[in-house]
Design a protein around this motif. Structure first.
Motif, short mmCIF file in Angstrom:
data_model
loop_
_atom_site.label_atom_id
_atom_site.label_comp_id
_atom_site.label_asym_id
_atom_site.label_seq_id
_atom_site.Cartn_x
_atom_site.Cartn_y
_atom_site.Cartn_z
N GLN A 186 0.84 -1.14 0.05
CA GLN A 186 0.07 -0.07 -0.09
C GLN A 186 0.89 1.22 0.07
O GLN A 186 1.97 1.34 0.59
N ARG A 187 0.33 2.28 -0.65
CA ARG A 187 1.17 3.51 -0.81
C ARG A 187 1.73 4.22 0.72
O ARG A 187 2.84 4.38 0.68
N GLU A 188 0.80 4.09 1.65
CA GLU A 188 1.09 4.69 2.93
C GLU A 188 2.34 3.68 3.33
O GLU A 188 3.24 4.15 3.94
N ALA A 225 4.59 2.03 1.80
CA ALA A 225 5.68 2.38 0.77
C ALA A 225 6.27 3.42 1.27
O ALA A 225 7.42 3.83 1.19
N THR A 226 5.64 4.64 1.54
CA THR A 226 6.01 5.87 2.18
C THR A 226 6.91 5.77 3.28
O THR A 226 7.94 6.21 3.44
N GLU A 278 7.78 11.33 -5.24
CA GLU A 278 7.42 10.21 -5.81
C GLU A 278 8.51 9.37 -6.49
O GLU A 278 8.53 8.06 -6.49
N LEU A 326 9.97 7.41 -3.68
CA LEU A 326 8.92 6.26 -3.29
C LEU A 326 9.23 5.10 -4.60
O LEU A 326 9.27 4.03 -4.09
N ARG A 327 9.21 5.36 -5.60
CA ARG A 327 9.73 4.52 -6.83
C ARG A 327 10.88 3.87 -6.62
O ARG A 327 11.08 2.66 -6.68
N CYS A 379 10.58 1.32 -3.56
CA CYS A 379 9.86 0.22 -4.00
C CYS A 379 10.61 -0.79 -4.76
O CYS A 379 10.87 -2.06 -4.96
N LEU A 388 7.08 -0.13 -12.02
CA LEU A 388 5.78 -0.08 -11.67
C LEU A 388 4.65 -0.10 -12.47
O LEU A 388 4.77 0.12 -13.68
#
Length: 117
Positions: A19-21, A23-24, A40, A43-44, A47, A75
């Motif tokens: 989930q984005r949260e 991953a942050t 961003e 984040l990429r 991940c 992604l």
């Protein structure tokens, strides 16, 4: 991310669903930033690095061959993930043990990325 198994003439793969949260949070710890400072690109990158680390650890479960080439992580959007799911053969699924947040690692014995379709 694709894993090329030349000895078996096939491409396997690894998928990481987070989930984005979450991953942050991973990116903030990885780069020593606050969650608000993570952009961003961070984040990429985080991940992709998680995918690289996991891929390196699971190669023995994909093949007994020592000659597995780990490709580049990418992604994918929901429609691309659907194409991967329909065109690939899932052999293992790992899920984090946390009750609130979930991280899934998908191991494909045969991997067909959208660009390979």
């Amino acid at each position: 991310m694709p894993l090329t198994v030349d000895a078996e003439s096939r491409t396997a793969g690894v998928g990481v669903l987070i989930q984005r949260e979450d991953a942050t949070i991973v990116a903030s710890h990885m780069f020593g930033l606050t969650k608000d400072e993570v952009n961003e690109d961070d984040l990429r990158d985080a991940c992709a690095e998680v995918c690289n680390v996991i891929s390196g650890c699971i190669t023995p479960q994909v093949s007994a061959s020592n000659d597995i080439k780990i490709g580049l992580p990418s992604l994918v959007c929901a429609s691309e993930f659907e194409q991967i799911s329909q065109g690939s053969v899932l052999i293992l699924t790992y899920m984090s043990g946390l009750k609130i947040k979930r991280l899934f690692v998908l191991i494909y014995g045969v991997f067909l990325a959208p660009s390979m379709a």
